[in-house]
Design a protein around this motif. Structure first.
Motif, short mmCIF file in Angstrom:
data_model
loop_
_atom_site.label_atom_id
_atom_site.label_comp_id
_atom_site.label_asym_id
_atom_site.label_seq_id
_atom_site.Cartn_x
_atom_site.Cartn_y
_atom_site.Cartn_z
N HIS A 1 -20.86 54.26 17.86
CA HIS A 1 -20.13 55.01 18.89
C HIS A 1 -19.20 54.05 19.64
CE1 HIS A 1 -19.45 57.53 22.46
NE2 HIS A 1 -19.85 58.55 21.72
N PRO A 2 -18.04 54.53 20.10
CA PRO A 2 -17.11 53.64 20.83
C PRO A 2 -17.70 53.02 22.09
CG PRO A 2 -15.99 55.65 20.14
CD PRO A 2 -17.44 55.85 19.84
N ARG A 3 -18.70 53.65 22.70
CA ARG A 3 -19.26 53.12 23.94
C ARG A 3 -20.00 51.79 23.76
NH1 ARG A 3 -21.80 58.52 26.85
NH2 ARG A 3 -19.84 59.70 27.00
N TRP A 4 -20.21 51.38 22.50
CA TRP A 4 -20.88 50.09 22.28
C TRP A 4 -19.96 48.91 22.56
CZ3 TRP A 4 -25.92 49.28 21.79
CH2 TRP A 4 -26.73 50.35 21.43
N ALA A 5 -18.68 49.12 22.71
CA ALA A 5 -17.76 48.02 22.99
C ALA A 5 -18.09 47.40 24.34
CB ALA A 5 -16.32 48.51 22.98
N GLY A 6 -18.52 46.13 24.33
CA GLY A 6 -18.83 45.43 25.56
C GLY A 6 -20.17 45.78 26.17
N PHE A 7 -21.10 46.31 25.37
CA PHE A 7 -22.41 46.71 25.92
C PHE A 7 -23.39 45.54 25.88
CE2 PHE A 7 -26.67 48.60 25.66
CZ PHE A 7 -26.63 49.43 26.77
N PRO A 8 -24.07 45.21 27.01
CA PRO A 8 -25.00 44.08 27.07
C PRO A 8 -26.37 44.43 26.49
CG PRO A 8 -24.89 45.12 29.21
CD PRO A 8 -23.91 45.85 28.33
N LEU A 9 -26.45 44.57 25.18
CA LEU A 9 -27.66 45.06 24.53
C LEU A 9 -28.86 44.16 24.80
CD1 LEU A 9 -29.17 46.98 22.67
CD2 LEU A 9 -28.27 45.68 20.71
N GLN A 10 -28.66 42.84 24.69
CA GLN A 10 -29.79 41.93 24.89
C GLN A 10 -30.36 42.07 26.31
OE1 GLN A 10 -29.66 37.94 23.09
NE2 GLN A 10 -29.87 37.13 25.15
N GLU A 11 -29.50 42.12 27.29
CA GLU A 11 -29.93 42.25 28.68
C GLU A 11 -30.65 43.59 28.90
OE1 GLU A 11 -27.76 42.86 33.01
OE2 GLU A 11 -26.79 41.60 31.49
N GLU A 12 -30.14 44.66 28.30
CA GLU A 12 -30.74 45.98 28.49
C GLU A 12 -32.12 46.08 27.84
OE1 GLU A 12 -29.76 48.44 30.47
OE2 GLU A 12 -28.12 47.15 31.11
N LEU A 13 -32.29 45.45 26.68
CA LEU A 13 -33.62 45.43 26.05
C LEU A 13 -34.61 44.67 26.91
CD1 LEU A 13 -32.70 44.83 22.30
CD2 LEU A 13 -33.60 46.94 23.32
N GLU A 14 -34.16 43.57 27.51
CA GLU A 14 -35.05 42.80 28.38
C GLU A 14 -35.44 43.61 29.62
OE1 GLU A 14 -33.69 38.25 27.23
OE2 GLU A 14 -32.80 39.22 28.99
N LYS A 15 -34.51 44.37 30.16
CA LYS A 15 -34.81 45.22 31.31
C LYS A 15 -35.77 46.34 30.92
CE LYS A 15 -30.41 44.68 33.81
NZ LYS A 15 -29.19 45.42 34.25
N LEU A 16 -35.55 46.93 29.77
CA LEU A 16 -36.33 48.08 29.34
C LEU A 16 -37.79 47.75 29.11
CD1 LEU A 16 -36.22 51.08 28.46
CD2 LEU A 16 -35.68 50.27 26.15
N TRP A 17 -38.06 46.61 28.46
CA TRP A 17 -39.43 46.28 28.08
C TRP A 17 -40.01 45.07 28.79
CZ3 TRP A 17 -37.41 46.95 22.49
CH2 TRP A 17 -37.37 48.33 22.17
#
Length: 254
Positions: free
Chosen positions: A104-120
């Motif tokens: 999806h286009p919304r993945w451009a510039g998404f901080p995935l690593q940081e969000e996984l750390e926040k989530l779990w």
């Protein structure tokens, strides 16, 4: 943003048991994010599986929020773990996804690593999915190339076991379009299995001439569509290699 954890869906398979007390920590939850499925497995410190592989469907509209909710459902199928490794179908830099053409286009510039750390509330590392698959397959000798054939076409190049980051061969111009246009799922659907196999053989020869690789590893769900005999320096690797390489992400500094 950090998504609201989703209510876990009833799994098709029983929840995986907690790792054995004999499993050497740290235990890694290794994730493979794909265009059609989200897969995961627990690995011990040496990268050996200590659980069964589990899978949930990738959301129909795979925005970052929707995929994170799907990953939270997947995580609910496992016991305790110490850290997270994730393979992602796109370019990753410093834990940020620069884009994901097949999601999806919304993945451009998404901080995935940081969000996984926040989530779990666990440390996380993320990398391109073909790079993770490569870590799970390569010998570390010479020039080795990994290609993944799925929704799109992933790629990763290694020299002496070290990743050359940023390679997106799938989007490189080839013939009249790009490698991915011919060899990804839409190419398979458009040209049919017979022509797709012919194109794949041409692409293998082209990558050999381009990179002078010593060994080529081909993985992804569409390897089951291959109907030709590969050369002696080409290996077909299992889908699990896209997860088993997760521990290697912790061998190197960010």
């Amino acid at each position: 943003m950090t998504p609201t954890p989703a209510t876990p869906a009833t799994p098709a398979t029983p929840a995986a048991p907690a790792p054995s007390a004999k499993a050497k920590p740290p235990i890694t939850l290794a994730i493979d994010i794909g265009g059609s499925g989200l897969k995961a497995m627990l690995l011990d410190a040496a990268g050996a599986p200590v659980s069964e592989r589990q899978r949930v469907e990738t959301p129909a509209i795979p925005t970052p929020d929707a995929v994170l909710k799907g990953l939270d459902q997947l995580r609910a199928l496992f016991g305790a773990f110490d850290r997270v490794s994730a393979g992602f179908p796109g370019v990753i830099k410093h834990g940020v996804t620069l884009g994901a053409f097949n999601l999806h286009p919304r993945w451009a510039g998404f901080p995935l690593q940081e969000e996984l750390e926040k989530l779990w509330k666990k440390p996380a590392r993320v990398a391109n999915d073909a790079a993770v698959q490569g870590y799970g397959a390569i010998t570390g000798e010479g020039v080795e190339l990994t290609l993944t054939l799925g929704t799109g076409m992933g790629s990763a190049l290694f020299t002496g076991g070290h990743l050359c980051p940023g390679l997106e061969l799938g989007h490189h111009p080839w013939k009249k379009h790009t490698y991915e246009d011919y060899l990804g799922r839409r190419g398979l659907d458009k040209y049919g299995k017979k022509e797709w196999n012919k194109l794949l053989q041409e692409a293998i020869a082209q990558t050999a001439a381009t990179f002078n690789w010593d060994h080529l590893y081909i993985g992804g769900g569409n390897t089951k569509k291959m109907d030709f005999k590969v050369g002696k320096n080409v290996s077909i690797v299992s889908n699990e290699s896209g997860i088993l390489g997760g521990v290697a992400l912790w061998k190197f500094d960010k």
